[in-house]
Design a protein around this motif. Structure first.
Motif, PDB file in Angstrom:
ATOM      1  N   MET A 127       0.850  -1.182   0.000  1.00  0.00           N
ATOM      2  CA  MET A 127       0.000   0.000   0.000  1.00  0.00           C
ATOM      3  C   MET A 127       0.887   1.232   0.000  1.00  0.00           C
ATOM      4  SD  MET A 127      -2.786   1.435   2.764  1.00  0.00           S
ATOM      5  CE  MET A 127      -1.557   2.317   3.752  1.00  0.00           C
ATOM      6  N   ALA A 128       0.657   2.138  -0.945  1.00  0.00           N
ATOM      7  CA  ALA A 128       1.421   3.372  -1.011  1.00  0.00           C
ATOM      8  C   ALA A 128       0.520   4.552  -0.681  1.00  0.00           C
ATOM      9  CB  ALA A 128       2.020   3.562  -2.406  1.00  0.00           C
ATOM     10  N   THR A 129       1.037   5.472   0.120  1.00  0.00           N
ATOM     11  CA  THR A 129       0.314   6.695   0.452  1.00  0.00           C
ATOM     12  C   THR A 129       1.287   7.688   1.064  1.00  0.00           C
ATOM     13  OG1 THR A 129      -1.564   7.651   1.682  1.00  0.00           O
ATOM     14  CG2 THR A 129      -0.349   5.882   2.755  1.00  0.00           C
ATOM     15  N   ALA A 130       1.075   8.956   0.773  1.00  0.00           N
ATOM     16  CA  ALA A 130       1.862  10.037   1.372  1.00  0.00           C
ATOM     17  C   ALA A 130       3.368   9.801   1.247  1.00  0.00           C
ATOM     18  CB  ALA A 130       1.477  10.211   2.843  1.00  0.00           C
ATOM     19  N   GLY A 131       3.782   9.250   0.110  1.00  0.00           N
ATOM     20  CA  GLY A 131       5.200   9.073  -0.159  1.00  0.00           C
ATOM     21  C   GLY A 131       5.837   7.863   0.495  1.00  0.00           C
ATOM     22  N   ARG A 132       5.055   7.009   1.165  1.00  0.00           N
ATOM     23  CA  ARG A 132       5.592   5.814   1.809  1.00  0.00           C
ATOM     24  C   ARG A 132       4.946   4.574   1.220  1.00  0.00           C
ATOM     25  NH1 ARG A 132       4.525   6.705   8.039  1.00  0.00           N
ATOM     26  NH2 ARG A 132       5.450   4.608   8.186  1.00  0.00           N
ATOM     27  N   ARG A 133       5.713   3.475   1.160  1.00  0.00           N
ATOM     28  CA  ARG A 133       5.220   2.194   0.686  1.00  0.00           C
ATOM     29  C   ARG A 133       5.225   1.223   1.856  1.00  0.00           C
ATOM     30  NH1 ARG A 133       7.353   4.729  -3.722  1.00  0.00           N
ATOM     31  NH2 ARG A 133       6.642   4.060  -5.803  1.00  0.00           N
ATOM     32  N   VAL A 152       8.371  -2.152   1.499  1.00  0.00           N
ATOM     33  CA  VAL A 152       8.134  -3.506   0.999  1.00  0.00           C
ATOM     34  C   VAL A 152       7.217  -3.401  -0.214  1.00  0.00           C
ATOM     35  CG1 VAL A 152       7.067  -5.746   1.465  1.00  0.00           C
ATOM     36  CG2 VAL A 152       8.430  -4.618   3.243  1.00  0.00           C
ATOM     37  N   GLU A 153       7.666  -3.963  -1.349  1.00  0.00           N
ATOM     38  CA  GLU A 153       6.844  -3.937  -2.556  1.00  0.00           C
ATOM     39  C   GLU A 153       6.724  -5.338  -3.142  1.00  0.00           C
ATOM     40  OE1 GLU A 153       7.114  -0.683  -5.385  1.00  0.00           O
ATOM     41  OE2 GLU A 153       8.758   0.150  -4.211  1.00  0.00           O
ATOM     42  N   ILE A 170      16.155   0.488  -2.857  1.00  0.00           N
ATOM     43  CA  ILE A 170      17.485   0.757  -2.306  1.00  0.00           C
ATOM     44  C   ILE A 170      17.477   2.105  -1.602  1.00  0.00           C
ATOM     45  CG2 ILE A 170      19.922   1.129  -2.875  1.00  0.00           C
ATOM     46  CD1 ILE A 170      19.495  -0.784  -5.251  1.00  0.00           C
ATOM     47  N   ASP A 171      17.861   2.111  -0.326  1.00  0.00           N
ATOM     48  CA  ASP A 171      17.824   3.321   0.507  1.00  0.00           C
ATOM     49  C   ASP A 171      16.443   3.966   0.497  1.00  0.00           C
ATOM     50  OD1 ASP A 171      20.503   3.012   1.202  1.00  0.00           O
ATOM     51  OD2 ASP A 171      21.212   4.262  -0.451  1.00  0.00           O
ATOM     52  N   GLY A 172      15.402   3.141   0.301  1.00  0.00           N
ATOM     53  CA  GLY A 172      14.044   3.648   0.315  1.00  0.00           C
ATOM     54  C   GLY A 172      13.649   4.456  -0.897  1.00  0.00           C
ATOM     55  N   ASP A 173      14.486   4.458  -1.925  1.00  0.00           N
ATOM     56  CA  ASP A 173      14.249   5.281  -3.112  1.00  0.00           C
ATOM     57  C   ASP A 173      14.084   4.400  -4.348  1.00  0.00           C
ATOM     58  OD1 ASP A 173      14.142   7.124  -5.147  1.00  0.00           O
ATOM     59  OD2 ASP A 173      16.155   7.921  -4.844  1.00  0.00           O
TER      60      ASP A 173
END
Length: 249
Positions: A127-133, A152-153, A170-173
């Motif tokens: 689930m993605a929202t407000a720039g976070r997955r 986590v994707e 990688i590094d959250g990006d």
């Protein structure tokens, strides 16, 4: 000849997402002999497809356009079909969400990459929202979803139900690519696998020890690779000119 944009199969049930016309797509359910048993139109461009271990539940994700709220560059629609009852959940965005322990609602919520547990009711997804997955655990009966952890994707549940394989930015990006990893669902400990190339796929478990995934060559030609799920060993080429691996029985 009809080509499939995404496919998956297990336990005698198959699903393929295929063109319905030049600008639309259709989900087709197949039996063990690859005969169509059900089909319906789906919005957007096919991205992911999954079948539960029993063959009962089917999930799909598509990319869609026209959502003005989207800040991530894309929007998704993720749905679930119960092949026994015929019940269709056309969008998980209608579920009641708990984020970080609190009720949450935001127009920019997107889901993708469903994987089912053996009870055919509980599932994991991104689930993605407000720039976070987030990794979420969902419940079809109560139509609820709660976040578990971040970055986590495209989770894929192991046959024994104890771990997920997933792609970790990688590094959250995500712009830096993804690292194929596994996570223990009890401890949330992450293990990076021996595959260090960019894996933009929802991996499939061939057994409790091995995951398979698709990589594309520079010319776009796909190939299926495997790697041990415990971080040891090295990637092994399984099949050239193929994608959408699935553990057929």
């Amino acid at each position: 000849m009809t080509w499939n944009a995404r496919a998956y199969a297990t336990a005698g049930t198959g699903v393929c997402l295929q063109p319905d016309s030049a600008w639309s797509y259709r989900l087709v359910v197949l039996d063990r002999q690859l005969r169509p048993t059900r089909s319906f139109a789906i919005p957007g461009l096919p991205n992911r497809a999954r079948v539960s271990a029993s063959g009962r539940m089917i999930a799909w994700t598509t990319f869609v356009g026209g959502d003005s709220y989207s800040t991530s560059g894309f929007s998704t629609r993720t749905g679930i079909l119960d092949t026994h009852t015929g019940t269709q959940t056309m969008s998980l965005e209608d579920f009641t969400i708990t984020r970080d322990g609190k009720p949450y609602r935001n127009a920019d919520v997107n889901f993708w990459g469903v994987t089912f547990t053996t009870d055919d009711n509980t599932f994991y997804a991104t689930m993605a929202t407000a720039g976070r997955r987030h990794l979420v655990r969902g419940d079809l009966t109560t139509k609820t979803a709660q976040t578990i952890t971040d970055n986590v994707e495209c989770p894929s549940l192991s046959p024994d139900g104890t771990r997920i394989a997933f792609k970790q930015a990688i590094d959250g990006d995500p712009q830096r690519g993804w690292r194929l990893s596994t996570m223990d669902l009890d401890t949330l400990a992450v293990t990076h696998l021996a595959e260090t190339r960019n894996v933009d796929d929802q991996a499939a478990w061939l057994d409790d020890h091995t995951v398979a995934y698709t990589l594309r060559a520079a010319d776009g030609e796909p190939a299926i690779w495997t790697v041990p799920a415990d971080g040891t060993g090295a990637p092994t080429l399984l099949l050239n000119g193929a994608e959408s691996p699935a553990p057929l029985d």
